[in-house]
Scaffold this motif. Structure first.
Motif, PDB file in Angstrom:
ATOM      1  N   SER A  47     -27.322  -9.712 -56.654  1.00 44.45           N
ATOM      2  CA  SER A  47     -26.349  -9.919 -57.630  1.00 44.45           C
ATOM      3  C   SER A  47     -24.847  -9.112 -57.867  1.00 44.45           C
ATOM      4  O   SER A  47     -23.637  -9.117 -58.404  1.00 44.45           O
ATOM      5  N   LEU A  48     -25.448  -7.639 -56.098  1.00 49.82           N
ATOM      6  CA  LEU A  48     -24.373  -6.871 -56.054  1.00 49.82           C
ATOM      7  C   LEU A  48     -23.057  -7.936 -55.369  1.00 49.82           C
ATOM      8  O   LEU A  48     -21.812  -7.208 -55.566  1.00 49.82           O
ATOM      9  N   VAL A  49     -23.232  -9.199 -55.043  1.00 44.98           N
ATOM     10  CA  VAL A  49     -22.098 -10.102 -54.769  1.00 44.98           C
ATOM     11  C   VAL A  49     -21.384 -10.337 -55.361  1.00 44.98           C
ATOM     12  O   VAL A  49     -20.504 -10.749 -55.447  1.00 44.98           O
ATOM     13  N   VAL A  50     -21.493 -10.346 -57.247  1.00 47.77           N
ATOM     14  CA  VAL A  50     -20.826 -11.281 -57.810  1.00 47.77           C
ATOM     15  C   VAL A  50     -19.901  -9.731 -58.267  1.00 47.77           C
ATOM     16  O   VAL A  50     -18.889  -9.913 -58.026  1.00 47.77           O
ATOM     17  N   LEU A  51     -20.668  -8.418 -57.856  1.00 44.16           N
ATOM     18  CA  LEU A  51     -19.455  -7.987 -58.098  1.00 44.16           C
ATOM     19  C   LEU A  51     -18.189  -7.786 -56.939  1.00 44.16           C
ATOM     20  O   LEU A  51     -16.996  -7.673 -57.187  1.00 44.16           O
ATOM     21  N   VAL A  52     -18.993  -7.733 -55.659  1.00 41.35           N
ATOM     22  CA  VAL A  52     -17.811  -7.827 -54.505  1.00 41.35           C
ATOM     23  C   VAL A  52     -16.947  -8.930 -54.778  1.00 41.35           C
ATOM     24  O   VAL A  52     -15.700  -8.618 -54.783  1.00 41.35           O
ATOM     25  N   ALA A  53     -17.171 -10.231 -54.800  1.00 43.91           N
ATOM     26  CA  ALA A  53     -16.304 -11.798 -54.842  1.00 43.91           C
ATOM     27  C   ALA A  53     -15.584 -11.031 -56.417  1.00 43.91           C
ATOM     28  O   ALA A  53     -13.718 -11.484 -55.877  1.00 43.91           O
ATOM     29  N   VAL A  54     -15.643 -10.578 -57.242  1.00 43.48           N
ATOM     30  CA  VAL A  54     -14.940 -10.525 -58.701  1.00 43.48           C
ATOM     31  C   VAL A  54     -14.101  -9.963 -58.431  1.00 43.48           C
ATOM     32  O   VAL A  54     -12.216  -9.318 -58.614  1.00 43.48           O
ATOM     33  N   ALA A  55     -13.903  -8.185 -57.589  1.00 46.97           N
ATOM     34  CA  ALA A  55     -13.629  -7.326 -57.056  1.00 46.97           C
ATOM     35  C   ALA A  55     -12.283  -7.611 -56.478  1.00 46.97           C
ATOM     36  O   ALA A  55     -11.187  -7.680 -56.748  1.00 46.97           O
ATOM     37  N   LEU A  56     -12.701  -7.731 -55.757  1.00 45.18           N
ATOM     38  CA  LEU A  56     -11.803  -9.488 -54.105  1.00 45.18           C
ATOM     39  C   LEU A  56     -10.529  -9.866 -54.886  1.00 45.18           C
ATOM     40  O   LEU A  56      -9.199  -9.821 -55.050  1.00 45.18           O
ATOM     41  N   VAL A  57     -10.984 -10.759 -56.443  1.00 46.70           N
ATOM     42  CA  VAL A  57     -10.472 -11.839 -56.294  1.00 46.70           C
ATOM     43  C   VAL A  57      -9.260 -11.108 -57.486  1.00 46.70           C
ATOM     44  O   VAL A  57      -7.515 -11.311 -57.847  1.00 46.70           O
ATOM     45  N   LEU A  58      -9.857 -10.514 -58.605  1.00 46.62           N
ATOM     46  CA  LEU A  58      -9.043  -9.283 -59.033  1.00 46.62           C
ATOM     47  C   LEU A  58      -8.243  -7.788 -58.841  1.00 46.62           C
ATOM     48  O   LEU A  58      -7.613  -7.250 -59.085  1.00 46.62           O
ATOM     49  N   GLY A  59      -8.003  -8.196 -57.461  1.00 50.38           N
ATOM     50  CA  GLY A  59      -7.221  -7.060 -56.766  1.00 50.38           C
ATOM     51  C   GLY A  59      -7.955  -5.465 -56.407  1.00 50.38           C
ATOM     52  O   GLY A  59      -6.721  -4.991 -56.112  1.00 50.38           O
ATOM     53  N   VAL A  60      -9.248  -5.525 -56.559  1.00 48.94           N
ATOM     54  CA  VAL A  60      -9.703  -4.289 -56.640  1.00 48.94           C
ATOM     55  C   VAL A  60     -10.556  -4.214 -55.118  1.00 48.94           C
ATOM     56  O   VAL A  60     -11.254  -4.956 -54.657  1.00 48.94           O
ATOM     57  N   TYR A  61      -9.693  -3.506 -54.038  1.00 54.26           N
ATOM     58  CA  TYR A  61     -10.831  -3.602 -52.747  1.00 54.26           C
ATOM     59  C   TYR A  61     -11.063  -2.508 -52.583  1.00 54.26           C
ATOM     60  O   TYR A  61     -10.177  -0.975 -52.430  1.00 54.26           O
ATOM     61  N   PRO A  62     -11.440  -1.907 -51.702  1.00 56.71           N
ATOM     62  CA  PRO A  62     -12.408  -1.438 -51.181  1.00 56.71           C
ATOM     63  C   PRO A  62     -11.476  -0.024 -50.261  1.00 56.71           C
ATOM     64  O   PRO A  62     -10.434  -0.611 -49.563  1.00 56.71           O
ATOM     65  N   THR A  63     -11.683   1.029 -50.027  1.00 55.68           N
ATOM     66  CA  THR A  63     -11.321   1.891 -49.906  1.00 55.68           C
ATOM     67  C   THR A  63     -12.612   2.808 -48.537  1.00 55.68           C
ATOM     68  O   THR A  63     -13.609   2.107 -49.073  1.00 55.68           O
TER      69      THR A  63
END
Length: 244
Positions: free
Chosen positions: A106-122
């Motif tokens: 289910s973390l796949v959903v978090l990754v997808a939503v974060a990238l779409v909304l501009g929350v990029y990994p650091t």
């Protein structure tokens, strides 16, 4: 162990047309509903609010589903326990592992939503491993305690459902914890070890350093509950056959 984990996952999605796809759709739909309801109520108007909700909701859902499955694990497998001798700890452990696998998917959903909304990994995203590991052992520890108690006290399953509701509202899943602190109820959040995991997971996702005090508190709670749950389980497991 492996077969029990597979069995738990298959049973969860038996007679479901969507199957494992529901693991991705459920948190996404829940996120949309909570965002619509609480974004205006709590004055959250930034684009990252859905990510904020998901980071809390996913961890809470795993803790809730994992502990509830562990609570019922001994009674659910009563017929097998009576017929075949295997280490009894396998039943709550397999329930928690199967739910953890679903959680990781289910973390796949978090990754997808974060990238779409501009929350990029650091670089801080690697710190997410800490709360993800801690919440597994926390769920296992609490689950072992509940699995033991529920054999002798059948009402434990219903009492735990009520407790989970209180834990959810004290985990700041869909509201700003600062509002709670301002009203003098911050101590409730600080006492909740699940909230400590959620805070550090959010920090990792949003690119800020994790808070050491929350990390130590959640790790300490996970260690204590795991030791307590293991002790309780092994001490009482020979009596299970008399009560299931």
């Amino acid at each position: 162990m492996q077969e029990l984990v597979k069995k738990d996952i298959k049973l969860k999605y038996r007679r479901s047309y969507l199957g494992i796809l529901w693991t991705l759709l459920e948190p996404l739909l829940t996120m949309i509903v909570l965002t619509v309801v609480f974004s205006g109520f709590y004055g959250k108007d930034d684009r990252s609010f859905p990510v904020y909700i998901l980071t809390g909701r996913l961890l809470y859902t795993y803790f809730s589903n994992g502990t509830k499955a562990a609570t019922k694990s001994i009674r659910t497998n009563a017929s097998m326990i009576k017929k075949v001798y295997v280490p009894k700890y396998i039943y709550p452990l397999s329930s928690i592992i199967s739910n953890y696998i679903i959680f990781l998917i289910s973390l796949v959903v978090l990754v997808a939503v974060a990238l779409v909304l501009g929350v990029y990994p650091t670089i801080h995203i690697f710190h997410a491993i800490i709360p993800l590991v801690v919440i597994f052992f926390m769920t296992l520890g609490v689950g072992m305690c509940l699995a033991t108690l529920s054999v002798f006290f059948r009402d434990m399953e219903y009492l735990w459902s009520v407790a989970l509701m209180l834990i959810m509202y004290s985990s700041a899943i869909f509201y700003d914890p600062e509002k709670v602190v301002k009203h003098g109820y911050g101590w409730i959040l600080k006492m909740n070890p699940l909230y400590a995991c959620i805070v550090n997971f959010r920090s990792a996702v949003f690119g800020t350093p994790i808070e050491i005090k929350y990390m130590l508190y959640s790790m300490g709670f996970a260690a204590v509950t795991l030791l307590l749950g293991t002790f309780m389980f092994y001490k009482e497991q020979d009596k299970f056959i008399l009560h299931i």
